[in-house]
Design a protein around this motif. Sequence first.
Motif, short mmCIF file in Angstrom:
data_model
loop_
_atom_site.label_atom_id
_atom_site.label_comp_id
_atom_site.label_asym_id
_atom_site.label_seq_id
_atom_site.Cartn_x
_atom_site.Cartn_y
_atom_site.Cartn_z
N LYS A 209 0.82 -1.21 0.00
CA LYS A 209 0.00 0.00 0.00
C LYS A 209 0.86 1.26 0.00
O LYS A 209 0.53 2.24 -0.67
CB LYS A 209 -0.93 0.00 1.21
CG LYS A 209 -1.88 1.19 1.27
CD LYS A 209 -2.96 0.96 2.30
CE LYS A 209 -2.37 0.84 3.71
NZ LYS A 209 -3.45 0.75 4.74
N ALA A 212 2.30 1.88 -3.49
CA ALA A 212 1.24 2.34 -4.39
C ALA A 212 0.87 3.79 -4.10
O ALA A 212 0.59 4.57 -5.03
CB ALA A 212 0.01 1.44 -4.25
N ALA A 213 0.86 4.17 -2.82
CA ALA A 213 0.56 5.56 -2.47
C ALA A 213 1.63 6.50 -3.00
O ALA A 213 1.33 7.62 -3.43
CB ALA A 213 0.43 5.70 -0.95
N HIS A 216 0.93 7.06 -6.65
CA HIS A 216 -0.21 7.96 -6.84
C HIS A 216 0.19 9.41 -6.57
O HIS A 216 -0.26 10.33 -7.26
CB HIS A 216 -1.37 7.54 -5.94
CG HIS A 216 -2.65 8.24 -6.25
ND1 HIS A 216 -3.07 9.37 -5.58
CD2 HIS A 216 -3.60 7.99 -7.19
CE1 HIS A 216 -4.22 9.77 -6.07
NE2 HIS A 216 -4.58 8.95 -7.05
N ARG A 276 -4.49 4.80 -9.33
CA ARG A 276 -5.47 4.72 -8.24
C ARG A 276 -6.08 3.33 -8.18
O ARG A 276 -6.28 2.77 -7.09
CB ARG A 276 -6.56 5.77 -8.46
CG ARG A 276 -7.62 5.77 -7.38
CD ARG A 276 -8.66 6.85 -7.64
NE ARG A 276 -9.69 6.84 -6.62
CZ ARG A 276 -10.73 7.66 -6.60
NH1 ARG A 276 -10.88 8.56 -7.57
NH2 ARG A 276 -11.63 7.60 -5.63
N ALA A 279 -3.57 1.09 -6.66
CA ALA A 279 -3.47 1.32 -5.22
C ALA A 279 -4.58 0.59 -4.48
O ALA A 279 -4.38 0.07 -3.37
CB ALA A 279 -3.51 2.82 -4.92
#
Length: 405
Positions: A209, A212-213, A216, A276, A279
């Motif tokens: 996570k 992935a953040a 983004h 997104r 994510a």
Amino acid sequence: MSRIWRAVAWDVQAVWNSARRAVTAPGPERDTTVQSLKAAGAGVLAWALAGWWWSAPMALLAPWTALFIVQSTVYRSVHSALQQFAVVVTGTLLAAGGSMLTGNNSLAAMAIVLPATVLLSGYARFGTQGVYAPTAALFVLAYGTYTPLDIVHRLFETVLGAVIGIVVNAAVLPPVHGRDVRHLRARLAQESADLLYAVADGVEEGFDKERAATWHDRAQRLTDLVTDLRTARRWSHESYRLNPGRKLRRSEPLLPSSDWDFAWDRITDQIRQTLRTLAETSQGRPALTDVPDEAREIGTELLRAAGDVCAQDDYAGALAVRESARVPGAAAGCADRAADRHAALHRAQEAHGRLARLLTDGRHQVTPALGALTADTQRLLGDLAVVADGRPSGGAEDEESRQEN
């Protein structure tokens, strides 16, 4: 104490580096240096005319005005001159009225006039020149010079300084701003490619996570770059207005068409939407995390090919005919890059076709994440096709004709 000395040493080094760049290479440091020297020269010239040659009673106003009229564009110099003249007239007349109303009592006149002029300084029509309304009033009130002849002298010397500032800015290396447009345009393509490569590697290796953040967040910064590009383009267009130096140049800097801004706005938005979706697959919810391993392999190939399309982007390809007249072999180089872009787009589209077939393959469960990823990447590839073609709607010729007008 040592921390203070380190901070001072850092500032000195930064100043030295800026001075060196101003001498050795074109860039913002050199632009600032040139404009500063022009402003100083305009001030000296205004003083020579008003103070030394003419011996005007309010000679200070001419160089004072000339210094601040040399702006970053010729159009802005003219606009600022009109604003400043209106501000000086307003401040001078209010101060003269206040002095006559109070019987030349400067303290009482200041108590009446300064609140009004300070309020006027915030009037939007005056822009940054509004601050000179109370300054002009202070000149009048401090020296007690408010006869009709004194007022005429003040206005005439203000006009003289403004004219000198405009002439110097327009005649001596008139500024044209296109460097930021070209820099941001190239940076936008390269950073988009770097992000897509990073995501492709992450999908292949596995990601959590937090990673992935981070992707983004980088995608969000790409949209900020598009905003910066639009701002730089408006600045570039303004620098061509009322600029006589543009007609004297042998050649114009190559600028990407403004139609590219809309194309890259869509591309960066689709990248952000795709990331997104990725994510969400790392959030631990079964409906989102259930993506077939084959889809991850295909997604890696698709994103890496999409990154190749961005990396091979070359806005000069849309100006190949014009550029080939200046640089031998430029047209051939642009053609090679165009071929590489089309090959990369074809690989990405082929990978997307395999990804879409997973939705109808009975061996794999159709999940919201798989459907969303397929839709997002389809929109991304549709917008990247514009880049691969090397010519958005409108074309580079439209940009050149807009600049000519």
